[in-house]
Design an enzyme around this catalytic site. Structure first.
Site, mmCIF file in Angstrom:
data_model
loop_
_atom_site.group_PDB
_atom_site.id
_atom_site.type_symbol
_atom_site.label_atom_id
_atom_site.label_comp_id
_atom_site.label_asym_id
_atom_site.label_seq_id
_atom_site.Cartn_x
_atom_site.Cartn_y
_atom_site.Cartn_z
ATOM 1 N N MET A 50 0.842 -1.203 0.000
ATOM 2 C CA MET A 50 0.000 0.000 0.000
ATOM 3 C C MET A 50 0.872 1.245 0.000
ATOM 4 S SD MET A 50 -2.921 -1.038 2.801
ATOM 5 C CE MET A 50 -1.731 -1.545 4.042
ATOM 6 N N GLY A 70 1.388 4.178 4.653
ATOM 7 C CA GLY A 70 2.229 3.341 3.799
ATOM 8 C C GLY A 70 2.646 2.059 4.473
ATOM 9 N N SER A 71 2.324 0.895 3.892
ATOM 10 C CA SER A 71 2.575 -0.362 4.578
ATOM 11 C C SER A 71 2.293 -1.538 3.649
ATOM 12 C CB SER A 71 1.718 -0.433 5.836
ATOM 13 O OG SER A 71 0.418 0.057 5.563
ATOM 14 N N ARG A 72 2.033 -2.720 4.256
ATOM 15 C CA ARG A 72 1.840 -3.927 3.464
ATOM 16 C C ARG A 72 1.035 -4.965 4.243
ATOM 17 N NH1 ARG A 72 7.266 -7.077 1.995
ATOM 18 N NH2 ARG A 72 6.564 -9.191 2.438
#
Length: 232
Positions: free
Chosen positions: A101, A189-191
């Site tokens: 993301m 912001g990440s995953r």
């Protein structure tokens, strides 16, 4: 402007974002007092903060056997990997789908497939770029183990990124959720990593764009082989 057009641009906001929008709005007022030009920059910042915390309604497929994406973003990794030990899913590799993301994606996370939460496990760690493979093992994360009606289990892991500094998980062990229900959020912001049960093939490709709660990741009733794709 009609209601339908308005709803295209104006989305509900996750409650986690209210304080950040209020902070951005306060900074904007101060900036206007200093300089009108800076004030308008503040307006842009406030709009972006609202946009980041948007929580739009999604239409989730309800057919039995379908697993959907837990996050908006792009499939960045698709490979066998051993799930985090704290999830209790064993030490054998499972197919892992990673959805990255960016700061422009909606960051509300949704359960990929209906089931009972058997494990919620938080692990502190680093804040490497979430698109890197080693982010799965080194970064701060929060994982869920989910038991399905047929007794099989899968895992879904929220992973902090380079900018992300807060993982929010809103479910507890023993709770049962439906496919597509919201379970958390990661800021800035990440995953998300999804670990599929043995014998289930992914129906997505690296580089494919995901929509949380809508894009089908896998079909547990299908015998279709893993898909391949090409840029068009």
């Amino acid at each position: 402007m009609s209601v339908s057009m308005l709803s295209t641009f104006v989305k509900p906001m996750h409650r986690e974002g209210r304080k950040f929008v209020a902070i951005a709005a306060g900074i904007t007022l101060v900036l206007f007092l200093i300089c009108e030009y800076l004030g308008w920059i503040g307006v842009g910042l406030t709009v972006w903060v609202y946009y980041f915390f948007r929580d739009p309604v999604r239409v989730t497929p309800t057919r039995e056997g379908l697993m959907v994406s837990p996050a908006d973003g792009v499939v960045s990794l698709l490979e066998p990997a051993v799930p985090p030990a704290e999830l209790g899913l064993g030490d054998r590799p499972m197919v892992r789908i990673s959805v990255f993301m960016s700061v422009f994606n909606c960051h509300v996370n949704r359960l990929p497939m209906a089931g009972r939460i058997t494990r919620v496990a938080y692990r502190p760690g680093k804040f490497l770029n979430a698109s890197l493979d080693k982010a799965s093992s080194d970064n701060e994360r929060n994982g869920l183990a989910v038991e399905l009606a047929d007794g099989r289990s899968y895992g879904v892991v929220q992973i902090a990124g380079l900018v992300a500094r807060r993982i929010l998980c809103e479910v507890v062990e023993g709770q049962t959720l439906m496919t597509g229900e919201r379970f958390g959020l990661i800021r800035f912001g990440s995953r998300l990593d999804i670990y599929l049960p043995e014998g289930v093939s992914p129906l997505v490709c690296i580089g494919q764009t995901m929509i949380a709660g809508e894009t089908v990741l896998a079909d547990f009733t299908s015998e279709e082989a893993p898909r391949s794709g090409g840029v068009r």
